[in-house]
Enzyme design. Structure first.
Site, PDB file in Angstrom:
ATOM      1  N   ASP A  88      -6.210  -7.045   3.943  1.00 18.38           N
ATOM      2  CA  ASP A  88      -7.366  -6.387   3.323  1.00 18.38           C
ATOM      3  C   ASP A  88      -8.315  -7.440   2.755  1.00 18.38           C
ATOM      4  O   ASP A  88      -9.525  -7.401   2.973  1.00 18.38           O
ATOM      5  CB  ASP A  88      -6.872  -5.446   2.219  1.00 18.38           C
ATOM      6  CG  ASP A  88      -8.021  -4.748   1.500  1.00 18.38           C
ATOM      7  OD1 ASP A  88      -8.932  -4.252   2.189  1.00 18.38           O
ATOM      8  OD2 ASP A  88      -8.015  -4.730   0.258  1.00 18.38           O
ATOM      9  N   LYS A 114       3.251 -15.278   1.864  1.00 17.87           N
ATOM     10  CA  LYS A 114       3.404 -15.973   0.577  1.00 17.87           C
ATOM     11  C   LYS A 114       4.890 -16.299   0.419  1.00 17.87           C
ATOM     12  O   LYS A 114       5.543 -15.924  -0.564  1.00 17.87           O
ATOM     13  CB  LYS A 114       2.854 -15.080  -0.552  1.00 17.87           C
ATOM     14  CG  LYS A 114       2.745 -15.753  -1.907  1.00 17.87           C
ATOM     15  CD  LYS A 114       1.673 -16.824  -1.991  1.00 17.87           C
ATOM     16  CE  LYS A 114       1.749 -17.541  -3.341  1.00 17.87           C
ATOM     17  NZ  LYS A 114       0.881 -18.731  -3.415  1.00 17.87           N
ATOM     18  N   ASP A 123     -12.107  -9.222   4.492  1.00 16.86           N
ATOM     19  CA  ASP A 123     -13.417  -9.228   3.819  1.00 16.86           C
ATOM     20  C   ASP A 123     -14.012 -10.636   3.803  1.00 16.86           C
ATOM     21  O   ASP A 123     -15.221 -10.818   3.969  1.00 16.86           O
ATOM     22  CB  ASP A 123     -13.307  -8.709   2.373  1.00 16.86           C
ATOM     23  CG  ASP A 123     -13.555  -7.206   2.276  1.00 16.86           C
ATOM     24  OD1 ASP A 123     -13.378  -6.509   3.302  1.00 16.86           O
ATOM     25  OD2 ASP A 123     -13.924  -6.719   1.189  1.00 16.86           O
ATOM     26  N   ASP A 157      -2.964 -18.035  -0.072  1.00 17.13           N
ATOM     27  CA  ASP A 157      -3.994 -18.686  -0.895  1.00 17.13           C
ATOM     28  C   ASP A 157      -4.679 -19.797  -0.093  1.00 17.13           C
ATOM     29  O   ASP A 157      -5.902 -19.934  -0.083  1.00 17.13           O
ATOM     30  CB  ASP A 157      -3.416 -19.206  -2.226  1.00 17.13           C
ATOM     31  CG  ASP A 157      -2.134 -20.006  -2.064  1.00 17.13           C
ATOM     32  OD1 ASP A 157      -1.535 -20.005  -0.962  1.00 17.13           O
ATOM     33  OD2 ASP A 157      -1.708 -20.640  -3.047  1.00 17.13           O
ATOM     34  N   TYR A 160       0.825  -1.210   0.000  1.00 17.83           N
ATOM     35  CA  TYR A 160       0.000   0.000   0.000  1.00 17.83           C
ATOM     36  C   TYR A 160       0.861   1.264   0.000  1.00 17.83           C
ATOM     37  O   TYR A 160       0.444   2.299  -0.496  1.00 17.83           O
ATOM     38  CB  TYR A 160      -0.909   0.036   1.237  1.00 17.83           C
ATOM     39  CG  TYR A 160      -2.248  -0.633   1.054  1.00 17.83           C
ATOM     40  CD1 TYR A 160      -2.343  -1.937   0.603  1.00 17.83           C
ATOM     41  CD2 TYR A 160      -3.428   0.049   1.346  1.00 17.83           C
ATOM     42  CE1 TYR A 160      -3.564  -2.555   0.453  1.00 17.83           C
ATOM     43  CE2 TYR A 160      -4.660  -0.564   1.198  1.00 17.83           C
ATOM     44  CZ  TYR A 160      -4.720  -1.863   0.752  1.00 17.83           C
ATOM     45  OH  TYR A 160      -5.943  -2.462   0.611  1.00 17.83           O
TER      46      TYR A 160
HETATM   47  C1  IPM Z   1     -10.290  -1.329   4.100  1.00 15.93           C
HETATM   48  C2  IPM Z   1     -10.624  -0.688   2.791  1.00 15.93           C
HETATM   49  C3  IPM Z   1      -9.509   0.276   2.425  1.00 15.93           C
HETATM   50  C4  IPM Z   1      -8.233  -0.531   2.274  1.00 15.93           C
HETATM   51  C5  IPM Z   1      -9.762   1.131   1.178  1.00 15.93           C
HETATM   52  C6  IPM Z   1     -11.061   1.907   1.285  1.00 15.93           C
HETATM   53  C7  IPM Z   1      -8.618   2.064   0.887  1.00 15.93           C
HETATM   54  O1  IPM Z   1     -10.825  -1.655   1.810  1.00 15.93           O
HETATM   55  O2  IPM Z   1     -10.126  -0.599   5.100  1.00 15.93           O
HETATM   56  O3  IPM Z   1     -10.209  -2.563   4.150  1.00 15.93           O
HETATM   57  O4  IPM Z   1      -7.970  -1.087   1.210  1.00 15.93           O
HETATM   58  O5  IPM Z   1      -7.480  -0.607   3.246  1.00 15.93           O
HETATM   59 MG    MG Z   2     -10.817  -3.648   2.561  1.00 18.19          MG
END
Ligand code: IPM
Ligand code: MG
Length: 359
Positions: free
Chosen positions: A248, A192, A252, A224, A141
């Site tokens: 990240d 990884k 999710d 993975d 990032y």
């Molecule tokens: C998160 C989001 C952010 C990230 C975006 C909005 C920049 O997806 O906080 O997980 O990628 O960190």
């Molecule tokens: Mg995110």
């Protein structure tokens, strides 16, 4: 001493969910003597619209003066064509970088009442309680060099760099081992290392740090496989520690296991003790302004704020219990309602939490 919280509603559903969190803060102040002062500031698209900058100096000032930051969400389709420096996400990334918020804690807990909302079978997820610790201020990032270059013959090349120094890995590893010590004492480091040198070093440093935490059982997993294991057998995990990009993605996945990303809070902590708290979900522009968004992830982020920034464990527990209680009572926003269940709007959920706090 009066605690100061910077309130950054942001974009999309941000202002709606934040309004409920602010109502809850006022309730904690009036009913439980939480001595607090709030200051609101703009971030993301809202700040860009107002001042041409997704993270204006005035907002940074408010955040500097505060003990903790509570953020709604940033982003929206109307900003997608802006240059990267002006996009709402830059506001969020700028806050993380400015305050050195390197340790991102993303718990994924399945409330028993919501087992049916998970996309996995109830027996795979019932009782799920895992914590993802994502490194937040390094890795790909922020790594240099980055950019899009002309590589001659009319072709362009996009470049990003995944890099981690030993000290960056060490400090996030320590946060993770310490978190594991307070839980079930199992830590899985995700990397990884079969392909990336940056992961090879990551693994080496984590192994080294592990010597200071002999009571924690450490394992390693390739990212993975970790993605697969999270959807195959999620309850095998206690604490996961990983880099910025992998975290990240995996957070999710973990969010979806619990039925709704609308339930998940997060904390981003700095070595200085400063903390920023925000729901894991985004600004959900498709439902913004309709009063239907789930405010619980923001309210639970407030509970994390009470716990981690102010050490108000009792108050944090009380707030988390209130959320559990309204789920038991059957309150459901649209994102967590199963078919046939009646659906409550954003304000109704917020009010229910306040009622539960008062009872
Ligand atoms: C998160 C989001 C952010 C990230 C975006 C909005 C920049 O997806 O906080 O997980 O990628 O960190
Ligand atoms: Mg995110």
């Amino acid at each position: 001493m009066t605690k100061k919280i910077a309130i950054l509603p942001g974009d999309g559903i941000g202002p709606e969910i934040m309004a409920e969190a602010v109502k809850v803060i006022h309730c904690l102040r009036d009913e439980y003597g939480f001595d607090v002062e709030l200051e609101t500031a703009a971030v993301g698209g809202a700040a860009y619209d107002a001042s041409g900058d997704p993270l204006p100096e005035s907002t940074l000032k408010v955040c500097h003066a505060a003990d903790a930051i509570l953020l709604g969400a940033v982003g929206g389709p109307q900003y997608e064509s802006l240059p990267r420096e002006l996009r709402p996400e830059k506001g969020l990334l700028g806050l993380r970088a400015n305050f050195g918020l390197f340790a991102n804690l993303r718990p994924a807990i399945l409330y028993p009442e919501l087992a049916a909302a998970s996309s996995l079978k109830a027996e795979l997820v019932s009782g799920l309680d895992l914590l993802i610790i994502r490194e937040l201020t390094g890795g790909i990032y922020f790594g240099e060099p980055r950019g899009i270059e002309e590589s001659g013959n009319g072709m362009k090349t996009g470049i990003n760099t995944m890099r981690y120094s030993e000290s960056e890995v060490e400090r996030i590893a320590r946060v993770a081992f310490e978190a594991a010590q307070k839980r079930n004492k199992r830590l899985c480091s995700v990397d990884k290392a079969n392909v990336l040198e940056v992961s090879e070093l990551w693994r080496e440093v984590v192994e080294h740090v592990a010597q200071d935490y002999p009571d924690v059982e450490l394992s390693h997993m390739y990212v993975d496989n970790a993605a697969m294991q999270l959807v195959a057998k999620p309850k095998q995990f206690d604490v996961i520690v990983t880099g910025n990009l992998f975290g990240d993605i995996l957070s999710d996945i973990a969010a979806m296991l619990t039925g709704s990303i609308g339930m998940l809070p997060s904390a981003s902590l700095a070595a200085t003790g400063k903390g920023m708290y925000e729901p894991v979900h985004g600004s959900a522009p498709d439902i913004a302004g309709k009063g239907v968004a789930n405010p619980l992830a923001t309210i639970l982020s407030l509970a994390m704020l009470l716990r981690y920034s102010f050490d108000l464990t009792e108050l944090a527990n009380r707030l988390e219990r209130a959320v559990g209680k309204i789920l038991q009572q059957g309150f459901r926003s649209a994102d967590i309602a199963s078919s046939g269940e009646s659906v409550s709007g954003t304000a109704e959920i917020g009010n229910a939490v306040i009622d539960a706090l008062q009872s």
